[in-house]
Design a protein around this motif. Structure first.
Motif, PDB file in Angstrom:
ATOM      1  N   ALA A  66       0.831  -1.206   0.000  1.00 28.64           N
ATOM      2  CA  ALA A  66       0.000   0.000   0.000  1.00 28.64           C
ATOM      3  C   ALA A  66       0.866   1.257   0.000  1.00 28.64           C
ATOM      4  O   ALA A  66       0.569   2.232  -0.703  1.00 28.64           O
ATOM      5  N   ILE A  67       1.963   1.247   0.775  1.00 28.91           N
ATOM      6  CA  ILE A  67       2.866   2.401   0.796  1.00 28.91           C
ATOM      7  C   ILE A  67       3.485   2.624  -0.580  1.00 28.91           C
ATOM      8  O   ILE A  67       3.525   3.750  -1.098  1.00 28.91           O
ATOM      9  N   THR A  68       3.953   1.531  -1.197  1.00 28.51           N
ATOM     10  CA  THR A  68       4.588   1.641  -2.513  1.00 28.51           C
ATOM     11  C   THR A  68       3.622   2.198  -3.553  1.00 28.51           C
ATOM     12  O   THR A  68       3.995   3.034  -4.384  1.00 28.51           O
ATOM     13  N   THR A 223      11.425   5.878  -1.382  1.00 30.69           N
ATOM     14  CA  THR A 223      10.133   5.837  -0.692  1.00 30.69           C
ATOM     15  C   THR A 223      10.162   6.715   0.548  1.00 30.69           C
ATOM     16  O   THR A 223       9.220   7.483   0.809  1.00 30.69           O
ATOM     17  N   ILE A 224      11.227   6.625   1.311  1.00 28.75           N
ATOM     18  CA  ILE A 224      11.342   7.419   2.538  1.00 28.75           C
ATOM     19  C   ILE A 224      11.372   8.912   2.208  1.00 28.75           C
ATOM     20  O   ILE A 224      10.695   9.723   2.855  1.00 28.75           O
ATOM     21  N   ILE A 225      12.143   9.283   1.198  1.00 29.74           N
ATOM     22  CA  ILE A 225      12.210  10.694   0.788  1.00 29.74           C
ATOM     23  C   ILE A 225      10.834  11.184   0.340  1.00 29.74           C
ATOM     24  O   ILE A 225      10.406  12.292   0.689  1.00 29.74           O
ATOM     25  N   ALA A 226      10.136  10.357  -0.445  1.00 30.74           N
ATOM     26  CA  ALA A 226       8.817  10.754  -0.951  1.00 30.74           C
ATOM     27  C   ALA A 226       7.829  10.972   0.184  1.00 30.74           C
ATOM     28  O   ALA A 226       7.051  11.939   0.172  1.00 30.74           O
ATOM     29  N   VAL A 227       7.846  10.098   1.185  1.00 34.29           N
ATOM     30  CA  VAL A 227       6.928  10.247   2.328  1.00 34.29           C
ATOM     31  C   VAL A 227       7.252  11.520   3.105  1.00 34.29           C
ATOM     32  O   VAL A 227       6.355  12.252   3.559  1.00 34.29           O
TER      33      VAL A 227
END
Length: 426
Positions: A66-68, A223-227
């Motif tokens: 879901a996060i991806t 992913t971490i940067i995007a969040v």
């Protein structure tokens, strides 16, 4: 408090440039209530999981997927937020994402670096944003017309460049060679114990273990940067003088101009940043698939716009909308029983909304909600599965439902989509 004269040096003081900046936004859902609501929804999901036995609903794999799937939608939504907060409607997010997919893949392959691919995707999307800004801000083209044109141009340009770059080199007009990606990261030593607790299927405890496993393992730096872009956008737009100036251009550009704000410059900056975020979303899609493919965006630019509207032009709200889309999208790869169990979740939410409408004496909406909830419950008990065709469209159906339910509380920036000309206030 307002100001009637420009401050010294042309700077904008920390004052409310428009009444709507201070009053109408005060009715928003604050973060405490948002966390309480999120906790309540998760608890309801745990109850549904326990009652139906659909273990995938709160599994670590489901949360991670879901996060991806939520990230590209969330980045596109953030792009729309930056642009529309400055008063420029950005229907062209899809085209900017497409440019980001090609430029991200091209730079990653040219420099053999995933980080250069990310930078290339941002630059490609920002160039699309610059084109949209030139059309709308400088030449006064209708924002919708410019955005639609950009979507068409983006797809055509990406196809043309793909033919030039990759034909005969392991790719072609519709796809690239294999693209280098980011390595996965996570909290060391935590996955095994959490998975053990998750496999016990205890109420709430196993669900929390699945949630923690999903958000702490098998993630990439991208992913971490995007969040992190969600709280960063909030901090810049709502906690800095630059953000105040930018938002004033979307509420009342004439008043902002009288206070010394260069409205054109702010609109340009916002739309270019918007394109960069959309391009970053495109680079993310390439990174996840490890390849560029034509049609890779799959309409996520439009869904990002829906998430932004659902979030009422606020970073936290659009993040929740993106997460909802990502969660329902991730269910497509899970067992049919998980989607079937989701019918009960939807029925309970609709029933709660109906009760709220009845309490507010909105009789038509309340009665209609009760009828819909009863029909969904009857559907659940009368069937064992959900048609596969319906599962494929679950994210899009969810998007339409949440937009229709949220429509009554929405307030877009007052000057969003209005063509601005310097000195028009007379």
């Amino acid at each position: 408090m307002s100001s009637t004269a420009p401050p010294a040096g042309g700077a904008v003081a920390d004052v409310t440039l428009s009444p709507s900046l201070g009053t109408q936004e005060g009715t928003r859902l604050d973060w405490r209530r948002g966390l309480l609501l999120a906790g309540g929804l998760f608890l309801l999901l745990c109850l549904i999981r326990t009652f139906t036995g659909a273990e995938d609903l709160t599994s670590g794999g489901q949360i991670n997927a879901a996060i991806t799937l939520a990230v590209p939608v969330g980045l596109a939504a953030l792009g729309g937020l930056w642009s529309e907060r400055a008063g420029v409607v950005n229907i062209g997010l899809e085209g900017m994402m497409i440019l980001g997919t090609w430029s991200g893949a091209f730079c990653a392959l040219s420099f053999h670096s995933a980080w250069m691919g990310l930078l290339g995707g941002i630059v490609g999307g920002a160039l699309g944003g610059l084109l949209h800004a030139i059309a709308t801000v400088t030449f006064g083209v209708d924002h919708i017309v410019s955005g639609v044109a950009l979507n068409i141009i983006g797809a055509g340009v990406a196809r043309y460049l793909a033919v030039l770059a990759w034909t005969g080199k392991g790719g072609g007009a519709t796809q690239s060679p294999q693209v280098p990606g980011f390595d996965t990261v996570g909290v060391p030593g935590i996955s095994g114990p959490l998975q053990s607790v998750e496999s016990l299927h205890w109420f709430l405890i196993s669900d929390l273990a699945g949630l923690l496993r999903g958000v702490t393992t098998n993630l990439t730096w991208l992913t971490i940067i995007a969040v992190l872009m969600v709280p960063l956008s909030f901090a810049v737009l709502w906690r800095t003088s630059f953000g105040l100036r930018l938002r004033s251009c979307g509420e009342n550009p004439v008043a902002a101009e009288t206070l010394g704000v260069n409205v054109y410059r702010m609109k340009y900056a916002a739309v270019i940043i918007s394109g960069g975020l959309a391009g970053m979303a495109g680079a993310f899609l390439v990174n996840v698939a490890s390849i560029y493919r034509e049609g890779q965006t799959g309409g996520r630019g439009y869904i990002g716009l829906a998430a932004m509207i659902f979030g009422n032009w606020r970073p936290g709200g659009l993040g929740a909308g993106a997460a909802l889309f990502g969660f329902t999208d991730a269910l497509q790869s899970r067992q049919n029983s998980s989607v079937h169990a989701l019918l009960l979740f939807v029925a309970i939410l609709v029933l709660a909304l109906a009760a709220w409408n009845l309490w507010r004496r909105r009789w038509f909406q309340g009665i209609a909600g009760v009828v819909v909830a009863v029909l969904v419950v009857a559907w659940y008990f009368a069937s064992n599965t959900v048609p596969q065709e319906l599962i494929a469209y679950t994210p899009h159906i969810t998007t339409l439902l949440v937009l229709s339910l949220a429509a009554q509380r929405l307030r877009m920036p007052a000057a969003d989509g209005v063509v601005y000309r310097r000195g028009q206030g007379g």
